[in-house]
Design a protein around this motif. Structure first.
Motif, short mmCIF file in Angstrom:
data_model
loop_
_atom_site.label_atom_id
_atom_site.label_comp_id
_atom_site.label_asym_id
_atom_site.label_seq_id
_atom_site.Cartn_x
_atom_site.Cartn_y
_atom_site.Cartn_z
N LEU A 133 6.66 -0.45 0.28
CA LEU A 133 7.28 -0.18 -1.02
C LEU A 133 6.44 0.78 -1.87
CD1 LEU A 133 8.59 -3.75 -1.82
CD2 LEU A 133 9.96 -1.73 -1.29
N GLN A 134 5.13 0.80 -1.63
CA GLN A 134 4.26 1.64 -2.47
C GLN A 134 3.86 2.96 -1.83
OE1 GLN A 134 1.22 -0.72 -4.85
NE2 GLN A 134 1.88 -2.27 -3.41
N ARG A 135 4.06 3.10 -0.52
CA ARG A 135 3.59 4.31 0.16
C ARG A 135 4.72 4.96 0.96
NH1 ARG A 135 -1.94 5.09 0.75
NH2 ARG A 135 -1.20 7.06 1.60
N PRO A 136 5.64 5.62 0.26
CA PRO A 136 6.72 6.29 0.99
C PRO A 136 6.19 7.31 2.00
CG PRO A 136 6.69 6.91 -1.35
CD PRO A 136 5.76 5.76 -1.19
#
Lengths: 460, 261
Positions: free
Chosen positions: B85-88
């Motif tokens: 969710l935080q590191r596309p």
């Protein structure tokens, strides 16, 4: 120029001002994604010490994005009022926090120096402030704007009525408008995010909103939130445009990815002013912003997302907008991970916007992939109402069925007004009362006056 | 006071027939009636579960093996849902092991179309819509040389660029769970990219979104995708240049859009 701070035996070095600003920023996922966040909690605290000791004057010399490279920097620097800045020019960032909070500093004092502030100064002081500071200082500032009603007066909280529909169905939109008006929402603007942004559907929605507003004599303004160039085209085709909307960003490169520049915005503003549709004021622009948009466009120049966001406000003020809001939780968890980060960012954005002289609203919102819920939004809404937020969104049941995210509801707006003793814009409140739509404490009175609205909406 | 007097119903409830928006909810004071409050919570719970639940990849793999095209099980570089969710950026790249898997499976002369099924932001969407959509789509793709089917987890849309490129595919189609809405936790999106390669930008993709029984039904989605794939291969492009030029795609659900997953 480089900066440093020593904690015990460790000295932290920051290569330049943007590195220092980034390291001093309270933790958020977008700065981690960008690779500009502090490497540890202690480094962040050390950076805040170094930032607090920095003279405000330093921001005039050390531009985070060079003047030659970036139109946003040029708009900010060219518009600076150095006489206004003189009053606080001897202060450090840490002093400036105390000046803002001081018993002897009034809202009028802040408004006087505001045109002399660079957005990076606002961002810097916000980074060393607690949530309570952001609320207390912002509350002092009132920014008044007007079109068909007066926005931002003391004791007032306005609401944008957001009646979005997945297919722009006119009856579906009208049904949500009636629901919102009967709960007292809509004094900031009745603003639709269209599902289709081609000129014909935009024009159709503009005419429909104009029919409702002029047909019922509602002292508010309409907006269809489409690209500025589409709105200009609509004006050329004779559509009844009140406000020109545009999403803006804090760097030229990010604005280019949105297809906007200062000259296009100025053209849109001139086109709307030429229609002369405002009755009590001439503020015709509506801007939306949000932390993370520049990084999302690969255009952040290594600057932390909150500083870039403050630069949006420095850019926006050149166009004398009626309304500006940060869509704080819309962008997703890769930029603001959870309720805690969204709450902090919402308070920072509101404070920085107000400090820079903008009629600042907040879309208090979250998406379903963020670790946040209604409780977080309740806390942010109460905090912003205490901070004197200019306006919030009103979405039926807090659920935007077109954009698929959760914002504040008509109920939330009514609740906040009651809790904090706030009223709608005066012209709009008078209209609500004259039609008998609400009683003294703003309670909906869905009787006589409502019938006219209902029959009007059903006739669409 | 009787319980019914505690709630104020809104007299304009008849307007509800015009929209799915949550209007005329009634109120308790200025707050929501209890049933509306709980209804919202339930909808949000379904959406959160769809985002956070691990995809039941084994069951899906079974179904995807049936057509006999071969199957590659792949992962991105994200180690956890929280990281996803935080590191596309990490969700757009294959882990090393998955790269090796794919290199071993790649047809030597490439293929016309590679199809990827991926969890994205809604496991529920993939579990409910992916196999029915594949069943409807594969017969339409007869005559095309298909690569092995791929099942990828913790994936973003752009992961399909690396997959398509490793498989030597002329075009790649990824069926991926969309960000859940409050009333649509199980909506599948399909993104088509011609000549996929890492670094492809969004204006080069076509998207068919909101694929679910209450949105765009499976059969309509399959025929839209079939049209897009054939036109893309015939004309050698995808994205902005392939917009609804024949009016065959309808207006609202097929657009060139920003990457939303």
């Amino acid at each position: 120029m480089s900066y440093s701070a020593t904690v015990g035996s460790v000295t932290y070095r920051f290569d330049d001002l943007k590195a220092l600003l980034a390291a001093a920023t309270p933790e958020r996922s977008g700065d981690l994604l960008a690779g500009v966040a502090a490497g540890s909690a202690e480094e962040r605290a050390a950076a805040q010490y170094a930032l607090a000791d920095l003279p405000l004057k330093a921001f005039l010399d050390d531009l985070v994005i060079p003047y030659e490279e970036d139109e946003v920097t040029r708009v900010i620097v060219d518009g600076l009022d150095y006489m206004a800045f003189a009053e606080v020019s001897s202060l450090t960032v840490g002093d400036f926090r105390e000046w803002l909070l001081s018993d002897s500093t009034s809202g009028a004092d802040i408004a006087r120096i505001s045109p002399g502030l660079m957005p990076e100064m606002a961002a810097a002081v916000s980074k060393i402030m607690r949530a309570q500071d952001l609320i207390t200082a912002a509350r002092k500032v009132r920014v008044r704007t007007a079109f068909r009603d007066s926005i931002g007066l003391p004791g007032r909280l306005s609401i944008r009525l957001q009646p979005n529909h997945p297919t722009d169905d006119p009856r579906g939109v009208a049904a949500s408008i009636v629901d919102g008006l009967l709960y007292g929402a809509g004094d900031a603007v009745i603003g639709i995010n269209p599902a289709g942004d081609n000129i014909d559907s935009v024009t159709r929605l503009l005419r429909m909103l104009d029919d409702i507003i002029s047909g019922h004599g509602i002292p508010t303004q309409s907006c269809v939130l489409t690209h500025v160039t589409t709105t200009i085209e609509a004006i050329e085709r004779g559509a009844p445009v009140d406000l020109v909307f545009q999403s803006i960003a804090g760097t030229q490169k990010a604005n280019e990815s949105f297809g906007v520049s200062a000259s296009i915005l100025e053209e849109g503003r001139a086109a709307a002013l030429s229609l002369g549709r405002g009755t009590v004021g001439r503020n015709v622009m509506y801007f939306e912003t949000g932390q993370g948009s520049a990084l999302s466009a690969g255009a952040n120049h290594g600057v932390d997302q909150q500083t870039v966001e403050a630069r949006c406000y420095g850019f926006a003020r050149a166009f004398e907008p009626l309304l500006v809001n940060t869509v704080v939780g819309f962008i997703g968890p890769e930029y603001l991970y959870d309720g805690k980060q969204i709450i902090r960012a919402g308070l920072e954005d509101h404070f920085c916007g107000k400090l820079l002289g903008l009629p600042m609203g907040v879309d208090i919102c979250y998406t379903n992939h963020a670790n946040a819920d209604q409780d977080d939004m309740d806390i942010l809404l109460a905090s912003l109402a205490a901070a004197g937020v200019t306006y919030i969104m009103g979405v039926p049941g807090a659920d935007d069925i077109m954009l698929n995210y959760q914002s504040t509801s008509f109920h939330d707006g009514l609740n906040a007004r009651r809790l904090f003793g706030l009223r709608p814009a005066p012209e709009f409140e008078a209209w609500l009362r004259d039609l008998g739509l609400v009683d003294e404490d703003l309670t909906p009175r869905p009787l006589a006056g409502a019938e006219r609205l209902l029959s009007g909406a059903l006739a669409l | 006071m009787s319980p019914t007097e505690l709630r104020v119903e809104d007299s304009w409830a008849s307007l509800r027939r015009y929209t799915d928006a949550r209007i005329a909810l009634g109120r308790a004071g200025a707050s929501l009636p209890t049933r509306e409050l709980l209804g919202f919570r339930l909808a949000h719970a379904a959406a959160r579960d769809a985002v956070l639940a691990e995809l039941d990849a084994d069951s899906l793999a079974q179904g995807m093996a049936e057509p006999g095209l071969g199957l590659a099980r792949l992962r991105s570089r994200c180690g956890s849902k929280a990281e996803y969710l935080q590191r596309p950026d990490l969700g757009r790249r294959l882990c090393d092991q998955s790269r090796s898997t794919l290199e071993a499976l790649a047809p030597s002369s490439g293929c016309d179309l590679a199809i990827v099924v991926a969890d994205g932001l809604s496991s529920a969407a993939v579990e409910r819509q992916a196999l029915p959509l594949l069943s409807a789509l594969l017969p339409l793709a007869a005559g095309l040389k298909l690569g092995p089917l791929c099942l990828a987890t913790r994936a973003r849309v752009a992961l399909s660029d690396e997959i398509g490129s490793l498989l030597g595919a002329k075009a790649v189609l990824i069926l991926i769970g969309e960000r859940p809405g409050l009333s649509s936790p199980d909506s599948l999106g399909a993104y088509l990219t011609f000549e996929p390669s890492p670094g492809t930008t969004d204006e080069r993709r076509n998207c068919v979104s909101n694929i679910r029984p209450a949105g765009l039904p499976i059969a309509s989605a399959a025929s839209k995708l079939d049209y897009l794939v054939r036109e893309s291969l015939r004309r050698g492009l995808s994205g902005v240049g392939l917009k609804d030029e024949q009016g065959a795609l309808g207006t609202s659900s097929t657009l060139v859009v920003e990457e939303r997953v």
